[in-house]
Structure formats: C-alpha cells, structure tokens
Design a protein around this motif. Structure first.
Motif, PDB file in Angstrom:
ATOM      1  N   LYS A 232       0.817  -1.211   0.000  1.00 40.64           N
ATOM      2  CA  LYS A 232       0.000   0.000   0.000  1.00 40.64           C
ATOM      3  C   LYS A 232       0.853   1.265   0.000  1.00 40.64           C
ATOM      4  O   LYS A 232       0.354   2.357   0.275  1.00 40.64           O
ATOM      5  CB  LYS A 232      -0.932  -0.007   1.212  1.00 40.64           C
ATOM      6  N   CYS A 233       2.124   1.097  -0.311  1.00 38.68           N
ATOM      7  CA  CYS A 233       3.038   2.244  -0.341  1.00 38.68           C
ATOM      8  C   CYS A 233       2.688   3.172  -1.496  1.00 38.68           C
ATOM      9  O   CYS A 233       2.413   2.722  -2.617  1.00 38.68           O
ATOM     10  CB  CYS A 233       4.472   1.746  -0.477  1.00 38.68           C
ATOM     11  N   LYS A 234       2.694   4.468  -1.231  1.00 41.06           N
ATOM     12  CA  LYS A 234       2.408   5.481  -2.235  1.00 41.06           C
ATOM     13  C   LYS A 234       3.668   6.292  -2.522  1.00 41.06           C
ATOM     14  O   LYS A 234       4.614   6.293  -1.749  1.00 41.06           O
ATOM     15  CB  LYS A 234       1.281   6.398  -1.751  1.00 41.06           C
ATOM     16  N   MET A 235       3.648   6.979  -3.650  1.00 43.64           N
ATOM     17  CA  MET A 235       4.787   7.822  -4.009  1.00 43.64           C
ATOM     18  C   MET A 235       5.062   8.866  -2.936  1.00 43.64           C
ATOM     19  O   MET A 235       6.214   9.203  -2.663  1.00 43.64           O
ATOM     20  CB  MET A 235       4.528   8.511  -5.344  1.00 43.64           C
ATOM     21  N   SER A 236       4.023   9.363  -2.312  1.00 45.65           N
ATOM     22  CA  SER A 236       4.189  10.397  -1.288  1.00 45.65           C
ATOM     23  C   SER A 236       4.876   9.859  -0.038  1.00 45.65           C
ATOM     24  O   SER A 236       5.336  10.637   0.805  1.00 45.65           O
ATOM     25  CB  SER A 236       2.827  10.980  -0.907  1.00 45.65           C
ATOM     26  N   ASP A 237       4.957   8.536   0.107  1.00 43.80           N
ATOM     27  CA  ASP A 237       5.610   7.949   1.277  1.00 43.80           C
ATOM     28  C   ASP A 237       7.126   7.876   1.136  1.00 43.80           C
ATOM     29  O   ASP A 237       7.834   7.672   2.128  1.00 43.80           O
ATOM     30  CB  ASP A 237       5.073   6.532   1.531  1.00 43.80           C
ATOM     31  N   GLU A 238       7.639   8.000  -0.074  1.00 41.62           N
ATOM     32  CA  GLU A 238       9.065   7.785  -0.302  1.00 41.62           C
ATOM     33  C   GLU A 238       9.975   8.680   0.542  1.00 41.62           C
ATOM     34  O   GLU A 238      10.990   8.211   1.058  1.00 41.62           O
ATOM     35  CB  GLU A 238       9.390   7.947  -1.787  1.00 41.62           C
ATOM     36  N   PRO A 239       9.668   9.968   0.721  1.00 42.20           N
ATOM     37  CA  PRO A 239      10.554  10.793   1.569  1.00 42.20           C
ATOM     38  C   PRO A 239      10.596  10.338   3.025  1.00 42.20           C
ATOM     39  O   PRO A 239      11.471  10.766   3.771  1.00 42.20           O
ATOM     40  CB  PRO A 239       9.948  12.199   1.450  1.00 42.20           C
ATOM     41  N   HIS A 240       9.657   9.492   3.425  1.00 43.68           N
ATOM     42  CA  HIS A 240       9.578   9.054   4.818  1.00 43.68           C
ATOM     43  C   HIS A 240      10.135   7.646   5.022  1.00 43.68           C
ATOM     44  O   HIS A 240      10.020   7.094   6.112  1.00 43.68           O
ATOM     45  CB  HIS A 240       8.126   9.100   5.296  1.00 43.68           C
ATOM     46  N   ILE A 241      10.731   7.063   4.000  1.00 42.02           N
ATOM     47  CA  ILE A 241      11.290   5.713   4.099  1.00 42.02           C
ATOM     48  C   ILE A 241      12.788   5.819   4.353  1.00 42.02           C
ATOM     49  O   ILE A 241      13.517   6.429   3.569  1.00 42.02           O
ATOM     50  CB  ILE A 241      11.018   4.900   2.817  1.00 42.02           C
ATOM     51  N   LEU A 242      13.250   5.238   5.438  1.00 37.23           N
ATOM     52  CA  LEU A 242      14.662   5.269   5.787  1.00 37.23           C
ATOM     53  C   LEU A 242      15.407   4.111   5.136  1.00 37.23           C
ATOM     54  O   LEU A 242      14.921   2.985   5.087  1.00 37.23           O
ATOM     55  CB  LEU A 242      14.845   5.167   7.300  1.00 37.23           C
ATOM     56  N   THR A 243      16.605   4.394   4.642  1.00 34.26           N
ATOM     57  CA  THR A 243      17.539   3.368   4.186  1.00 34.26           C
ATOM     58  C   THR A 243      18.657   3.281   5.239  1.00 34.26           C
ATOM     59  O   THR A 243      18.778   4.172   6.084  1.00 34.26           O
ATOM     60  CB  THR A 243      18.140   3.723   2.823  1.00 34.26           C
ATOM     61  N   PRO A 244      19.486   2.216   5.225  1.00 34.80           N
ATOM     62  CA  PRO A 244      20.604   2.178   6.181  1.00 34.80           C
ATOM     63  C   PRO A 244      21.486   3.423   6.119  1.00 34.80           C
ATOM     64  O   PRO A 244      21.915   3.936   7.152  1.00 34.80           O
ATOM     65  CB  PRO A 244      21.364   0.912   5.762  1.00 34.80           C
ATOM     66  N   LEU A 245      21.765   3.903   4.904  1.00 29.18           N
ATOM     67  CA  LEU A 245      22.596   5.097   4.780  1.00 29.18           C
ATOM     68  C   LEU A 245      21.916   6.312   5.388  1.00 29.18           C
ATOM     69  O   LEU A 245      22.515   7.046   6.180  1.00 29.18           O
ATOM     70  CB  LEU A 245      22.921   5.359   3.310  1.00 29.18           C
ATOM     71  N   SER A 246      20.654   6.543   5.041  1.00 30.24           N
ATOM     72  CA  SER A 246      19.964   7.721   5.578  1.00 30.24           C
ATOM     73  C   SER A 246      19.750   7.602   7.082  1.00 30.24           C
ATOM     74  O   SER A 246      19.728   8.607   7.791  1.00 30.24           O
ATOM     75  CB  SER A 246      18.631   7.929   4.862  1.00 30.24           C
ATOM     76  N   LEU A 247      19.609   6.368   7.589  1.00 33.89           N
ATOM     77  CA  LEU A 247      19.488   6.165   9.029  1.00 33.89           C
ATOM     78  C   LEU A 247      20.760   6.612   9.743  1.00 33.89           C
ATOM     79  O   LEU A 247      20.714   7.385  10.709  1.00 33.89           O
ATOM     80  CB  LEU A 247      19.220   4.692   9.334  1.00 33.89           C
ATOM     81  N   PHE A 248      21.931   6.155   9.268  1.00 36.04           N
ATOM     82  CA  PHE A 248      23.188   6.539   9.898  1.00 36.04           C
ATOM     83  C   PHE A 248      23.431   8.039   9.776  1.00 36.04           C
ATOM     84  O   PHE A 248      23.923   8.677  10.717  1.00 36.04           O
ATOM     85  CB  PHE A 248      24.353   5.766   9.273  1.00 36.04           C
ATOM     86  N   VAL A 249      23.108   8.602   8.629  1.00 38.26           N
ATOM     87  CA  VAL A 249      23.288  10.043   8.440  1.00 38.26           C
ATOM     88  C   VAL A 249      22.409  10.809   9.424  1.00 38.26           C
ATOM     89  O   VAL A 249      22.856  11.786  10.042  1.00 38.26           O
ATOM     90  CB  VAL A 249      22.972  10.448   6.988  1.00 38.26           C
ATOM     91  N   GLU A 250      21.173  10.380   9.599  1.00 40.09           N
ATOM     92  CA  GLU A 250      20.257  11.046  10.533  1.00 40.09           C
ATOM     93  C   GLU A 250      20.784  10.949  11.960  1.00 40.09           C
ATOM     94  O   GLU A 250      20.782  11.941  12.705  1.00 40.09           O
ATOM     95  CB  GLU A 250      18.868  10.421  10.434  1.00 40.09           C
ATOM     96  N   ILE A 251      21.239   9.766  12.362  1.00 43.14           N
ATOM     97  CA  ILE A 251      21.767   9.586  13.717  1.00 43.14           C
ATOM     98  C   ILE A 251      22.969  10.503  13.945  1.00 43.14           C
ATOM     99  O   ILE A 251      23.046  11.224  14.950  1.00 43.14           O
ATOM    100  CB  ILE A 251      22.175   8.118  13.940  1.00 43.14           C
ATOM    101  N   LEU A 252      23.905  10.488  13.012  1.00 46.54           N
ATOM    102  CA  LEU A 252      25.148  11.235  13.203  1.00 46.54           C
ATOM    103  C   LEU A 252      24.946  12.735  13.073  1.00 46.54           C
ATOM    104  O   LEU A 252      25.597  13.523  13.775  1.00 46.54           O
ATOM    105  CB  LEU A 252      26.197  10.747  12.206  1.00 46.54           C
ATOM    106  N   ARG A 253      24.058  13.148  12.197  1.00 54.25           N
ATOM    107  CA  ARG A 253      23.797  14.593  12.092  1.00 54.25           C
ATOM    108  C   ARG A 253      23.063  15.108  13.325  1.00 54.25           C
ATOM    109  O   ARG A 253      23.277  16.254  13.741  1.00 54.25           O
ATOM    110  CB  ARG A 253      23.020  14.894  10.816  1.00 54.25           C
ATOM    111  N   ASN A 254      22.193  14.287  13.910  1.00 56.82           N
ATOM    112  CA  ASN A 254      21.571  14.680  15.171  1.00 56.82           C
ATOM    113  C   ASN A 254      22.627  14.893  16.252  1.00 56.82           C
ATOM    114  O   ASN A 254      22.568  15.852  17.024  1.00 56.82           O
ATOM    115  CB  ASN A 254      20.576  13.604  15.625  1.00 56.82           C
TER     116      ASN A 254
END
Length: 426
Positions: A232-254
């Motif tokens: 049921k994933c929609k195109m509008s959901d894509e910016p809210h899906i975390l990948t391993p890379l974006s997860l680590f970037v989010e953790i470290l930038r925080n």
C-alpha cells in the motif's frame, strides 16, 4: 578486524586491513572525488585527528578505537544496493549494533571509563524486546497486516511505554543514543524507527512476519514512527522511508548538531556559526574590535563566541548549552567515512580550526573545494550555490594560509593543547 586505511568510493566505504594492534584510522581516500580529480590531486589521503590527538595527550582511548572499528566493520557492508534498501528489509548491516558502536565510542570519549559500553548486552536487550511481543500480542494466523502492525504498535508504544522525546527536552542528548533509549524508553524519532525496524527483523527471522513492511519515518516534531504494508506504499511515502545510509546520516547529524560547540543562531548553518565564531575570536586581533565591525552580531553571539574560546583554552570540552568538541568531531569523522555529503569535509575543517589544527583544517577545506567541483561537474549536487557559506570558506582559507606562514603555528602549542587531562563539567 583491524582498520587503518580507509579507501572509499561513491558507492560504499572500503576498509583495508592493517597489522596494527590498535587501528588509528589515519589515512583514507576521499569518497567525494571523481576519478580524474583523484588522479590529478597527489595528496588526497587525509588523517583524522581526534583519536591520535587524545592519545598523544595521555588519554586512554582504546575503547573508543575499538568502538570505531566496530562501526567501520558494519558500514563496510554497505554496498550500493544496501545503501538504498529500506531498513525494515535490510539484511547486510546490523543496524542496532552499529548504532551501539556509535554510543560506545562517544561514551568512551567523555567518560574515560576503564570498562567499555557493553554492546553485546544491549544487543541481547534489543532481541529480548522483540521476542517478548510474541506471547502477548502475536495475532492469530491469517490476520491482516493491519492487525499485526496495530498489535506491534500497541506493544511498543503502550505496553512497553516507548515514547518520543519532546521538543522541550532537546538538551537531553540521551535520546540520541540507542542504549539510553532502551533503558529510558524515550528517544528521538530515528532511534524509535531503528528499534521498530529491529523488532520487525527479529520477528521475520522467527517466521512470524510473512509480508513486506515499510516504516514511516516522521519529519514533524511529534509523530511516531509506524509500520505499514509495503503493497500500500504510495509515491508520497518515499521521503519518509529510511535506508541504512539515511538512518546513519540522521543519527550522526543529530549528534553533530546536538554537540556543535556554537549553539547560537539556529537560522544559520552549523558551519556559518563556527566560521563566524572564528572571526569573533581571532587570536591575532581584538575581540571587541571584531565585534564592533559586525553590525549584525548580537551580544549573545559575541558572549557565546568568547565563552567558547575561554572553555577551549582551558581544555573544557562540554557544557550543557555549548556542545562538546570531542563528540562533534567524532560525528564529523564518521559522516565522512559514510561518504554521503562532501560538505562534511568543510564542517570537520572548521572544528579543526577551532582546535588549533590549522594545517589539517586547510587540507580539508581544499579537499572540500575540489570535491564540490567534482559534484557540480558530475551533477551529483542539486543544491544551489550558497554564496555566504562559500565566502566564509574563502575567508577561512586566507586566514589559515596567513597563520601557517608564521613559524610555529602548524601545530597546537602546549599552551593551546585542548586535549589534556583537565577537569570537565559533567
């Protein structure tokens, strides 16, 4: 596994082995340079400063080195495919263990404890959290994905009582470390997303999850991460899906933002805050005169810059309202290893400037400029040119060149050694 030399590409970092007993994380090849620039630039292998500088001051950082090595062993598995795979279906990298290695290094940097953070014990705690779901909330066979995920969220947010740290509690950095979140059951959105993902991974391994799930990562300050059926994933959901890379970037930038030593004027980027503080705290000039020359400098900015200079000069690393240089540097180094954004080179450089490592600071700034040109040429960067930031880069390069022209300024003198054993206000 020993890691001494980092060689990275735009697809994934590659860690080369070394016979050194304690890896020093010294040399790596910039992941931001295109092949032609790498061939033309003879000295594009750079050294990280933090661990070696602390060790040279007599501080035992063996636990920090071991934790960094553990983190590197995980991100080494980030292939091009893994970097873009959703965290809920990732199989290559142990996300929970990697996040705990980040926490273990920072804990070792600030506590100087003789005992390392028990990473394996917290991994077991994370697994136990997942398995406790089964006898209490596992739905009957054949239930819809919505029922399964509804039960999982009730278990996680109601039964276990996990909650998102509020905006008013931003100064509590415990919400940014996985081990603290597991203990206190209060964390940032990215940490809750990580725990949610680890529960799904364990339930899938045990055969209780037979459908594909995505985790909705909220970008607003109050919503909770939630799972939903991938079909049921929609195109509008894509910016809210975390990948391993974006997860680590989010953790470290925080972490980088939380511990950045210049905490005033949130409208400016971290780099501009530090670059502006460099102008206000020039050792060869008059502080009050510099202040008067900037009509748009507030009294709070001036006081903050002066306080930062005073703290660093006394070797005081951390303060509730003024960040922590060690952990900010550690976050920058790990972000560079991920090879996600060439601007991390610039941010790392300005921190090195404030620590008195002028030669290394200039080296990173030059590499940043070359990497930026590569990104523009290869169209990896869609960001518009930020004239204010680039002007600050040019001014900082001029200042560094002038400093390095003076004999004795290439390395911090004992008077300006920020890494010594001073009393620290925790």
């Amino acid at each position: 596994m020993n890691c001494s030399t980092y060689t990275a590409s735009t697809s994934s970092p590659v860690i080369l082995s070394s016979s050194s007993k304690h890896p020093k994380y010294r040399r790596f090849t910039s992941p931001f340079l295109c092949r032609s620039c790498s061939d033309k630039l003879p000295n594009h292998s750079l050294e990280f400063v933090l661990h070696d500088a602390l060790e040279a001051s007599g501080i035992d950082i063996n636990h920090a080195r071991t934790a960094r090595e553990g983190f590197c062993s995980q991100i080494q598995r980030l292939s091009g495919i893994e970097r873009e795979t959703s965290i809920s279906i990732n199989r290559g990298v142990d996300l929970g263990k990697a996040a705990l290695y980040i926490a273990a290094e920072d804990d070792a940097l600030v506590s100087h404890s003789s005992v390392p953070l028990p990473v394996d014990a917290f991994v077991d705690r994370l697994d136990d959290l997942s398995m406790a779901f089964c006898p209490l909330y596992i739905p009957p066979s054949g239930s819809s994905p919505e029922i399964f995920l509804g039960n999982l969220e009730r278990y996680f947010y109601v039964h276990q009582g996990y909650r998102r740290a509020t905006v008013m509690n931003q100064l509590d950095t415990r919400a940014l470390y996985l081990h603290s979140v597991l203990i206190r059951r209060s964390g940032s959105a990215v940490m809750l997303s990580l725990i949610y993902s680890e529960m799904l991974k364990m339930l899938r391994l045990c055969g209780f999850l037979d459908f594909d799930v995505e985790i909705y990562f909220p970008h607003d300050p109050v919503s909770l991460p939630r799972g939903y059926d991938k079909q049921k994933c929609k195109m509008s959901d894509e910016p809210h899906i975390l990948t391993p890379l974006s997860l680590f970037v989010e953790i470290l930038r925080n972490l980088k933002e939380a511990f950045w030593p210049f905490q005033y004027d949130n409208a400016r980027s971290l780099f501009l805050r530090a670059a502006h503080a460099a102008n206000c705290t020039a050792e060869t000039g008059n502080l009050e005169g510099s202040f008067n020359s900037y009509n748009n400098v507030s009294g709070f900015e001036f006081a903050s810059a002066k306080a930062a200079q005073h703290r660093l000069g006394r070797g005081v690393w951390t303060s509730v309202h003024f960040g922590d240089m060690r952990r900010a540097l550690a976050a920058c180094e790990r972000l560079i290893l991920l090879g996600f954004d060439y601007q991390e080179l610039r941010d790392y450089s300005v921190l090195l400037y404030h620590c008195g490592y002028y030669e290394e600071s200039l080296h990173y700034l030059k590499l940043y400029q070359t990497s930026r040109q590569c990104a523009v040429q290869e169209e990896f960067s869609s960001r518009p040119s930020k004239d204010l930031e680039e002007d600050a880069v040019e001014k900082l390069i001029v200042r560094l060149n002038l400093i390095l022209m003076e004999e004795g300024w290439s390395r911090p003198s004992p008077r300006r050694n920020y890494w010594g054993n001073y009393s620290e206000p925790w």
